[in-house]
Design an enzyme around this catalytic site. Structure first.
Site, mmCIF file in Angstrom:
data_model
loop_
_atom_site.group_PDB
_atom_site.id
_atom_site.type_symbol
_atom_site.label_atom_id
_atom_site.label_comp_id
_atom_site.label_asym_id
_atom_site.label_seq_id
_atom_site.Cartn_x
_atom_site.Cartn_y
_atom_site.Cartn_z
ATOM 1 N N ARG A 88 49.776 42.935 45.092
ATOM 2 C CA ARG A 88 49.549 44.260 45.679
ATOM 3 C C ARG A 88 50.619 44.603 46.714
ATOM 4 O O ARG A 88 51.065 45.718 46.825
ATOM 5 C CB ARG A 88 48.166 44.274 46.341
ATOM 6 N N TYR A 89 51.012 43.596 47.491
ATOM 7 C CA TYR A 89 52.008 43.781 48.550
ATOM 8 C C TYR A 89 53.286 43.061 48.129
ATOM 9 O O TYR A 89 53.229 42.052 47.419
ATOM 10 C CB TYR A 89 51.505 43.180 49.862
ATOM 11 N N ARG A 92 53.633 38.930 48.943
ATOM 12 C CA ARG A 92 52.562 37.955 48.752
ATOM 13 C C ARG A 92 51.728 38.281 47.519
ATOM 14 O O ARG A 92 51.639 39.445 47.119
ATOM 15 C CB ARG A 92 51.664 37.878 49.983
ATOM 16 N N CYS A 101 31.619 30.471 43.204
ATOM 17 C CA CYS A 101 31.500 30.362 44.667
ATOM 18 C C CYS A 101 30.357 29.402 45.004
ATOM 19 O O CYS A 101 29.452 29.181 44.189
ATOM 20 C CB CYS A 101 31.175 31.722 45.278
ATOM 21 N N CYS A 105 27.418 36.104 47.975
ATOM 22 C CA CYS A 105 27.083 37.031 49.052
ATOM 23 C C CYS A 105 26.614 38.342 48.422
ATOM 24 O O CYS A 105 27.225 38.828 47.460
ATOM 25 C CB CYS A 105 28.308 37.258 49.922
ATOM 26 N N CYS A 108 29.262 41.120 48.104
ATOM 27 C CA CYS A 108 30.578 40.677 47.613
ATOM 28 C C CYS A 108 31.380 41.818 46.974
ATOM 29 O O CYS A 108 30.879 42.537 46.115
ATOM 30 C CB CYS A 108 30.396 39.562 46.597
ATOM 31 N N ARG A 110 33.807 41.351 44.990
ATOM 32 C CA ARG A 110 34.170 40.971 43.612
ATOM 33 C C ARG A 110 32.915 40.588 42.835
ATOM 34 O O ARG A 110 32.978 39.756 41.927
ATOM 35 C CB ARG A 110 35.173 39.812 43.631
ATOM 36 N N ASP A 271 33.167 46.973 51.604
ATOM 37 C CA ASP A 271 33.779 47.646 50.451
ATOM 38 C C ASP A 271 32.714 48.376 49.636
ATOM 39 O O ASP A 271 31.520 48.075 49.718
ATOM 40 C CB ASP A 271 34.498 46.616 49.575
ATOM 41 N N ASP A 308 39.921 48.204 53.141
ATOM 42 C CA ASP A 308 40.677 48.131 51.888
ATOM 43 C C ASP A 308 40.503 49.475 51.197
ATOM 44 O O ASP A 308 39.388 49.831 50.784
ATOM 45 C CB ASP A 308 40.128 47.003 51.007
ATOM 46 N N LYS A 315 45.165 47.301 52.559
ATOM 47 C CA LYS A 315 44.367 47.381 53.787
ATOM 48 C C LYS A 315 45.067 48.264 54.813
ATOM 49 O O LYS A 315 46.283 48.200 54.953
ATOM 50 C CB LYS A 315 44.240 45.992 54.419
#
Ligand code: SF4
Length: 370
Positions: A88-89, A92, A101, A105, A108, A110, A271, A308, A315
Site C-alpha cells: 500500500r505504501y 513497506r 488467530c 476479536c 476485527c 479482516r 474500521d 484507515d 492511514k
C-alpha cells in the site's frame, strides 16, 4: 479450560445466556469464534458490560450490517500484487503469513478473511512467490508480518521466513503484528523469541492490546521476554465503545504499556468492518479522548489516533487540531494548550493579551508557563 469455539460452549461456561444461543449460532456461522483461556479468565461474568467480554464474546448485533460497512474495509485487496502481499505504501509491505488467530476479536477489520477454513499458513509455493516479490522490489525497506496472527505459526516456520527476509539486502526492518502476548502468553517462549530475531537487523513487535486488564502477570512476562531479548515493542489499540473509550481506561492502558516497555504507537479508529457498529465510536469522541490524554499523561504515553481510509488509501492521523491560522500567509497563528487556552504565536511581546480561552475571553491569570 481450552479455547472456547462454539455458542454451546459459551452457554455452558456462563458467558452468554442460553436464550441467545440460536442467534449466536448465526453469528458463529458467519464469523470465526475463539476465546482463549487467558482472556476468558479475565471476564467478570457478573458484569453485563465487561470490557473483555465485549471484545471476544460474539453478540447478536454482529448480524446487523450498516450500508457503510464493507468486507474489506481498509482495502487490502486492491493493493495485493501477489497472494500474501499487500503493498500500500512505497517503502513497506504486509506479508500475511496465516489467516488463523489465537483469538477472534468481534471488531476485527479482516473478519471476512480470518478463521478456520482459511489457509492456516501460506502454502510453500505462495510464500516463495511473496518472498520473490519482496526480493524484486528494492524500494521495500520494511516487511510487516501480519495475518491472521503470525505468532500462531510454528517457531520453525517463522525462523525460515525471518532468515529469508534477513537475506534480502534492501529489507532493513521486520515488524510483527500480534495479539498472542495477551491471548496466549505462554506461546511466547524463548525459542519463539529467538525465531523472530534476524541477525543484525531489528525485529519490532507491535502488540495489539485494548484494555489494561489484558496486561496480566503472564502477558507482562511474555512482553518482557521479547524486550529482554532486545526486541523493541510497540502497541496497537483499537478504540472501542464500552471497552476503552474513557480517559481513565485509555490513560491507564497507555501508562501500563509504557511500564511494560511497550511504546504506544497507534490508536485505531474502528474500521467499517461488517457487523461492528455496536463497538465503534464516532471520530469526535475519539478526538475528545485524545484531548483528555494530552498534557495529563506523559508524552511517552501518547498514541497517534489514526483512521484507515476506506478503499485502501492508507492511514491518516485524525487527532484534534491545536493550531489555527497561517503565519506564512500573514494570518496570526493561535495554538491551544492542554487546558484549552489559546495563545497567539509569536506572542506579540508576550503580553497577557496573547492568551484567551476557547471562547476568546482573557483568563484572569492566564499562564504563559511551559
Ligand atoms: S487478532 Fe487481529 S487479525 Fe486476529 S481477529 Fe483480532 S483483530 Fe483480527
Amino acid at each position: 479450560m481450552s479455547t472456547l469455539r462454539t455458542p454451546a460452549q459459551l452457554c455452558e461456561n456462563g458467558l452468554t445466556p442460553r436464550e441467545q444461543r440460536v442467534a449466536l449460532e448465526g453469528v458463529a456461522d458467519r464469523y470465526a469464534v475463539a476465546l482463549p483461556d487467558a482472556l476468558v479468565r479475565l471476564i467478570d461474568r457478573t458484569d453485563p458490560h465487561d470490557p473483555i467480554a465485549r471484545q471476544i464474546v460474539p453478540h447478536q448485533d454482529e448480524l446487523i450490517q450498516s450500508p457503510d460497512e464493507i468486507a474489506d474495509p481498509i482495502g487490502d485487496d486492491v493493493h495485493s500484487p501477489v497472494e500474501g502481499i499487500v503493498h500500500r505504501y512505497p517503502d513497506r509491505v504486509l506479508l500475511k503469513l496465516t489467516h488463523i488467530c489465537a483469538v477472534y476479536c468481534r471488531f476485527c477489520f479482516r473478519r471476512e478473511t480470518v478463521g478456520p477454513g482459511k489457509p492456516a499458513v501460506l502454502a510453500a509455493q505462495t510464500l516463495a512467490g511473496a518472498l520473490d516479490y519482496i526480493r524484486t522490489h528494492p524500494e521495500i525497506w520494511e516487511v510487516i508480518l501480519t495475518g491472521g496472527d503470525p505468532l500462531v505459526v510454528s517457531a520453525r516456520r517463522l525462523r525460515q521466513v525471518m532468515k529469508a527476509l534477513g537475506d534480502i539486502d534492501h529489507v532493513k526492518v521486520v515488524r510483527v503484528h500480534t495479539r498472542v502476548p495477551v491471548a496466549d502468553p505462554a506461546r511466547i517462549t524463548s525459542g519463539l523469541v529467538r525465531a523472530i530475531k534476524i541477525g543484525s537487523k531489528p525485529t519490532y513487535v507491535a502488540v495489539h492490546i485494548n484494555h489494561p486488564r489484558e496486561l496480566t502477570v503472564e502477558a507482562r512476562a511474555a512482553c518482557a521476554r521479547m524486550a529482554d531479548a532486545g526486541i523493541p515493542l510497540l502497541s496497537q489499540t483499537v478504540l472501542l465503545a464500552g471497552v476503552n473509550d474513557t480517559p481513565d481506561v485509555m490513560g491507564a492502558l497507555m501508562r501500563a504499556l509504557v511500564e511494560c516497555r511497550i511504546k504506544p504507537y497507534y490508536l485505531h479508529h474502528g474500521d467499517l468492518a461488517p457487523g461492528t457498529g455496536h463497538l465503534r465510536t464516532d471520530i469526535a469522541s475519539g478526538q475528545q479522548l485524545m484531548r483528555d490524554l494530552r498534557g495529563r499523561l506523559s508524552g511517552v504515553c501518547q498514541p497517534t489516533y489514526v483512521l484507515d481510509i476506506p478503499g485502501g488509501h492508507g492511514k491518516s492521523p485524525i487527532g484534534p487540531n491545536y493550531i489555527a491560522g497561517d503565519s506564512e500567509r500573514g494570518v496570526d497563528v493561535v495554538v491551544e494548550d492542554f487546558n484549552g487556552r489559546r495563545h497567539r504565536y509569536p506572542p506579540c511581546g508576550a503580553s497577557a493579551g496573547s492568551t484567551t480561552d476557547r471562547a476568546g475571553r482573557r483568563p484572569p491569570q492566564a499562564s504563559q508557563s511551559r
